[in-house]
Structures are given as C-alpha cells and as structure tokens.
Enzyme design. Structure first.
Site, mmCIF file in Angstrom:
data_model
loop_
_atom_site.group_PDB
_atom_site.id
_atom_site.type_symbol
_atom_site.label_atom_id
_atom_site.label_comp_id
_atom_site.label_asym_id
_atom_site.label_seq_id
_atom_site.Cartn_x
_atom_site.Cartn_y
_atom_site.Cartn_z
ATOM 1 C CG PHE A 139 25.277 -9.931 14.729
ATOM 2 C CD1 PHE A 139 26.532 -10.463 14.965
ATOM 3 C CD2 PHE A 139 24.764 -9.019 15.640
ATOM 4 C CE1 PHE A 139 27.268 -10.087 16.100
ATOM 5 C CE2 PHE A 139 25.477 -8.644 16.771
ATOM 6 C CZ PHE A 139 26.733 -9.179 16.992
ATOM 7 C CG ASP A 171 17.591 -7.896 15.296
ATOM 8 O OD1 ASP A 171 17.628 -6.653 15.335
ATOM 9 O OD2 ASP A 171 18.512 -8.622 15.713
ATOM 10 C CE LYS A 174 23.859 -2.030 15.200
ATOM 11 N NZ LYS A 174 25.299 -1.944 15.326
ATOM 12 C CB THR A 212 18.895 -2.056 37.538
ATOM 13 O OG1 THR A 212 19.334 -3.232 38.190
ATOM 14 C CG2 THR A 212 18.944 -0.867 38.487
#
Ligand code: PSZ
Length: 489
Positions: free
Chosen positions: A207, A316, A347, A371
């Site tokens: 994931f 990751d 997280k 941005t």
C-alpha cells in the site's frame, strides 16, 4: 476531569517541561476503558446518518469527542472511553491532547507561522531552513541529508517517484541536464521520449497511497484501485512467511529466494522490452496488505539487486516511521550496508515528506513543487513530538511495551490456537491472524464493544498501532480485553 491550569515554574505537572508559562487544559487518562452505550451508540448513529447524507461516509466507525480524548484513550460522541490501539490508522505519535502539543501554538511566532501559511516553494519564512535543519535532519535516516516536506503519504510517494524518474532520465542523457526539443514537445502529448516508458515496481500486498502514481503501486485490495486507469508498472511477489519464525526458517528462507529471483527477473525482462524499472518502492513491513514482514537478508539482497541494475530503492516508511517498531525508522532493523535512496514519511511524523541524498535532487527548480509543499504548523508540532520522544525515552518504551504485548499475544495464541495465530512484528507494530475474514471482523468488533480499538489489515489480520506512549499497563489492559473477547466468542 478537566482543569485549566496556568503552568508556572513550580507547578507539579508533567506538562511543566513542555509548556512553562502557558495555559493548557490538562486531564488525566482514565484507569481503564468505559463503555456506557451500545457501540456505535445513539449519538454516533445519528451523526453517521447526518454525515452520510452529505457524502459517502460508511467507512466512519466512530465520531471522536476530541476535547475529551486523552493520552491513549479515545472518547466517542456517546462518551464511551476506548483504549486506542489503532490511533487514527497509526498516526497519533504521543497520544491525544498531549500538553506539549496543546501548548505549541501559545507562542505568538508559532501561531503566526500557523495562520500565515506560506507557499513554501516560493515564500518560505526566514526560519524555514533552520527549522528543517533542527527538526527534520536530526532524525534523518543515516546518509540522507536532503529533505522535502509534503502534505500526506500519497503525495510524498508520488513526488519520490518523480525524483526517481528525473534521476533515471538524467542518467540516460549522460548527465546532461537540459532537454531536447523532442522531449519538451512529446511530453505535452504524453508520449515518449518526453513522457517515457519508465516504471516503479511494487509488491503484491503493498500500500503506497491513492493518488494515481501511488495507486498504481498499491496492490493490497481491489476496492482501492477498481475503475481507475493505472500505469503499466510491474508487480513482484513479497515474502509470505510461516510462523513462528524460528520453527520455519527453511521455508521462509526459500520464500526470500523465490521473491528475489522474480524481482531480478522482472527487472531484466523490462530492460529488454524497453520499459525499464527506474525504482522499487517497498514498505519495511507491509501494513495495509496484512502486516507481512520480510527478513533483513531479504532487504539487503533487494538493495544489492537495485545497485547492480541501476534501480533506485524507495523505502516507504509512512506507516512504520517515527518509532513504532522500536527504532526511529523500521529499515534500521535491516543493517543495510548503505542507505536506501529515498525514504518517505507521513502519519506519526505529522508532516509528509521524503529524505534523500543530493544525487536525487532535480537540477531544475519547479519540478518537485506544489502550492503548500508541506505546512510549517506541522513542523512546529513535530518538533514537540520529537522532543517528547527523546525526553520520555519513548523508543525504549516501545521496545519494552512491545515485548510485553508480543509475549502476551504468544501466550494467547497457545491458549486459543484455533482462533488466533501467526503473531508477528517489531516493537508495538504487531499483528496476528484469525482463521477467516469474518472471524477476524468479529474479534475486532467485539474488542471495540469491550472498550479497545484495534485495526484490521489484509484478509485475516488484526494489527496493533498504539501511540509511542502506550505503556506496560496499557498492554495488560489490551491483552486482558483480548482474552475476554476470545473467551466470549
Ligand atoms: O485506506 C486507506 O486509504 C488507508 S488505510 C491506511 C493507509 C491508507 N495508510 C496510508 C499509507 C501507508 O500506510 C503507506 C505505507 N504508504 C502510503 C500511505 C498513504 O498515506 P496517505 O493516506 O497519507 O496518503
């Protein structure tokens, strides 16, 4: 339960060392869970109806009363107090309403950083470079001295993938940093060579997020992916171990070998078919996909394959990073001979982002850009979180609590061998399996009714994702509640 206190030099409060001179609402954790209504309760059900009229909201489990949540306890809209071993999908590092965080914006400079949110890629504040240096670099994975902040985990991965593609194409151009007209023209119609046939390889069960590039690399469940166009990127097998590890060494080593052979084979095949793999993205422990671990030897060999074939290794650490395995970064458990090329986070780190080395820094500006590019307010909170982790020695707490939890789970899997199995994980980043999905769901649901929030992942796993402040006493409540739940099944 609530007191509003002016914290002074002499106040005997745990808040003192974090929030001297500031007013913070402090209240104490309950001694144990307390469930007063059906779960979900009447107020929660009413709110679910209300929200569901505005959006598809059937994923909502409970509504939080975030004024009342404290430490390791989540309080819902019906006033039920749960011991939280799931913490907002693993993203509450030091518990709810920690005094260090409650006080963080009482400082006027911090408050102004929060409300005057700059577009960090163009108008960062004068203290931004020093903030990055003093907050994010001291906890950087060894060897990685560049960092870019981002908004969330998906966006961190997405930009890490882009950094890898830029790096790969620069290598293909022999280090030349300017583009040929055929590149600039063809990318505007999404064709090669400007939009090249490069891939990020990921693993079965992985994931990495839900934005399009990240979603292509996500392989955990069809519901995440179905109906969305995806890139033609390859997938490799990830080891599926048998437990307990020490009784299944031969089988598990063979699993490593099987997967590593496939990884090397796919990279070769892709090179031959002119759709090369530029990077591999991997979780140190596959989380959403079912808490699948792989050995240090697997990761060492994976890195070796990447180095040999010129493929970048992206680790990751969105879910594993910031301490829950007992080390700041889970890949530190693997003794890799050199750092991964990129490490992504979000997280518990509160800000998203990725670390890398200078090698993966694009030559031109505006290539990794949006941005906000993160949020200074999140760094102000993270600074407090990292200070608390250090002051309260929370990594050793995770190791200590993790041992109690794992030993207890090992006892329970002996006692209830027909109902739970395959206890695994590091630190408090632990999981176990039920024999079927429906039994797993029932256990998790009953745990909730008995006052403990736990998460599920994969087809049959229940996972623990407590805050780093989960202590031995919380571990015992978790284990006692799980025993009661299993007995009542
Ligand atoms: O269903 C979902 O969208 C969920 S449930 C848990 C997550 C997502 N985790 C997010 C996550 C992750 O665990 C890893 C290893 N990598 C990337 C992500 C994506 O992070 P967000 O959700 O912040 O975009």
């Amino acid at each position: 339960m609530f007191r509003l206190v002016k914290v002074t030099e002499n106040a005997l409060l745990p808040a003192l060392k974090y929030t001297r001179g500031m007013s913070v609402a402090t209240h104490k954790e309950p001694e144990k869970p307390s469930i007063k209504t059906a779960v979900p309760g009447p107020k929660t059900q009413q709110l679910m109806g209300e929200l569901n009229n505005l959006q598809q909201a059937q994923s909502v489990q409970l509504f939080g009363d975030y004024d009342k949540c404290v430490g390791n306890y989540f309080v819902d809209a019906d006033g039920n107090e749960f011991l939280d071993a799931f913490t907002q999908i693993s993203s509450v590092p030091i518990g709810y309403n920690h005094p260090a965080l409650l006080g963080a914006f009482e400082d006027k400079h911090a408050l102004k950083s929060l409300i005057n949110r700059p577009a960090l890629g163009v108008f960062p504040s004068a203290d931004w470079p020093s903030k990055l240096k003093s907050v994010l670099l001291p906890v950087a994975p060894r060897g990685l001295d560049h960092v870019s902040t981002m908004m969330c985990g998906s966006c961190s991965n997405e930009n890490a993938y882009k950094a890898v593609f830029f790096w790969y194409r620069t290598k293909q151009r022999g280090g030349k940093v300017d583009f040929a007209p055929e590149d600039t023209d063809s990318c505007m119609v999404n064709q090669p060579p400007g939009s090249p046939d490069l891939a990020i390889m990921s693993f079965e069960g992985s994931f990495h997020g839900r934005t399009f590039g990240a979603l292509t690399t996500t392989r955990s469940k069809p519901i995440h992916k179905i109906d969305c166009p995806a890139f033609d990127w390859p997938v490799a097998p990830f080891p599926r171990y048998k437990y307990p590890l020490h009784e299944n060494e031969a089988y598990n080593n063979q699993e490593d070998k099987r997967c590593l052979e496939q990884i090397a084979r796919i990279i070769e095949e892709r090179k031959r078919s002119a759709k090369p793999v530029a990077g591999i993205v991997v979780e140190p422990i596959q989380s959403e996909g079912g808490d699948h671990e792989a050995s240090p030897a697997f990761f060492q060999n994976l890195q070796q394959i990447c180095k040999r074939t010129g493929v970048a290794l992206i680790v990751d650490e969105v879910q594993t990073g910031c301490g829950p395995t007992g080390k700041m970064w889970a890949h530190e458990h693997f003794d890799l001979p050199s750092p991964p090329d990129l490490v992504t986070f979000s997280k518990k780190m509160l800000t998203g982002g990725y670390y890398t080395s200078a090698e993966f820094r694009p030559a031109q500006a505006y290539r990794i850009f949006n941005t906000w590019m993160g949020d200074p307010g999140k760094l102000i909170l993270l600074e407090q979180v990292l200070r608390v982790i250090q002051q309260e020695n929370l990594l050793s707490n995770v190791q200590k609590t993790g041992k109690v939890l794992k030993n207890g789970l090992n006892e329970l899997e002996k006692e209830f061998s027909n109902t739970i199995n395959s206890v695994r994980g590091r630190g408090t980043f632990l999981a176990f399996n039920a024999p079927t999905t429906s039994l797993r769901d029932k256990i998790n649901n009953d745990l909730k009714k008995n006052g403990v929030l736990g998460g599920s992942c994969g087809q049959t796993a229940i996972r623990l994702r407590p805050a780093l402040t989960f202590r031995e006493k919380h571990a015992h409540i978790y284990l006692d509640t799980l025993r009661k739940t299993l007995k009542e099944l």
